[in-house]
Design a protein around this motif. Structure first.
Motif, short mmCIF file in Angstrom:
data_model
loop_
_atom_site.label_atom_id
_atom_site.label_comp_id
_atom_site.label_asym_id
_atom_site.label_seq_id
_atom_site.Cartn_x
_atom_site.Cartn_y
_atom_site.Cartn_z
N TYR A 38 125.78 111.21 77.64
CA TYR A 38 125.08 111.99 76.63
C TYR A 38 125.68 113.38 76.57
O TYR A 38 126.38 113.82 77.47
CB TYR A 38 123.58 112.08 76.92
N TYR A 94 118.93 114.65 81.77
CA TYR A 94 118.92 115.72 80.76
C TYR A 94 117.62 116.52 80.79
O TYR A 94 117.64 117.72 80.55
CB TYR A 94 119.32 115.27 79.36
N TRP A 95 116.50 115.90 81.15
CA TRP A 95 115.26 116.67 81.27
C TRP A 95 115.32 117.65 82.44
O TRP A 95 114.76 118.74 82.37
CB TRP A 95 114.05 115.76 81.35
N GLU A 131 116.12 114.61 70.12
CA GLU A 131 116.85 113.53 70.78
C GLU A 131 117.45 112.60 69.71
O GLU A 131 116.71 112.06 68.89
CB GLU A 131 115.92 112.70 71.67
N GLY A 149 119.74 105.22 75.83
CA GLY A 149 118.92 105.96 76.76
C GLY A 149 118.39 105.07 77.86
O GLY A 149 117.98 103.94 77.61
N PHE A 176 116.21 105.43 81.89
CA PHE A 176 115.37 106.32 82.67
C PHE A 176 116.23 107.36 83.40
O PHE A 176 115.91 108.55 83.39
CB PHE A 176 114.55 105.49 83.67
N MET A 214 117.07 103.25 72.72
CA MET A 214 116.22 103.72 73.81
C MET A 214 115.63 102.54 74.56
O MET A 214 115.35 101.50 73.97
CB MET A 214 115.08 104.58 73.26
N ILE A 230 119.99 116.59 72.23
CA ILE A 230 120.58 115.55 73.06
C ILE A 230 121.15 114.48 72.14
O ILE A 230 120.47 114.01 71.22
CB ILE A 230 119.55 114.90 74.00
N SER A 272 125.45 109.55 84.64
CA SER A 272 124.52 109.66 83.52
C SER A 272 124.90 110.82 82.60
O SER A 272 124.71 110.73 81.40
CB SER A 272 123.08 109.77 84.00
N ALA A 307 117.61 109.97 80.95
CA ALA A 307 116.53 110.88 80.53
C ALA A 307 116.16 111.85 81.65
O ALA A 307 115.98 113.05 81.40
CB ALA A 307 115.31 110.08 80.09
#
Length: 66
Positions: free
Chosen positions: A10, A38-39, A58, A30, A32, A63, A25, A6, A35
């Protein structure tokens, strides 16, 4: 999808701007998993910095819908 897979999908730039962190980002799509990856990086940067404010931009054209 593994975490390393993943990350390849990105780019994340985190900059300490003194009073807050700025996170940008960029990626093609995108999911799950992407995301969450990166979160998690952003959360770790917040913990490390000790700051309480974050501005996140973002730029991901495609997405997923949840």
């Amino acid at each position: 999808m593994s975490s390393s897979e993943s990350r390849k999908q990105y780019s994340l730039e985190i900059v300490n701007r003194g009073r807050y962190l700025f996170a940008s980002i960029n990626g093609e799509r995108g999911t799950f998993e992407i995301a969450m990856s990166y979160w998690a990086e952003i959360a770790q940067a917040v913990i490390t910095s000790g700051l309480k404010r974050v501005l996140v931009i973002e730029d991901i054209p495609e997405m997923i819908t949840i």
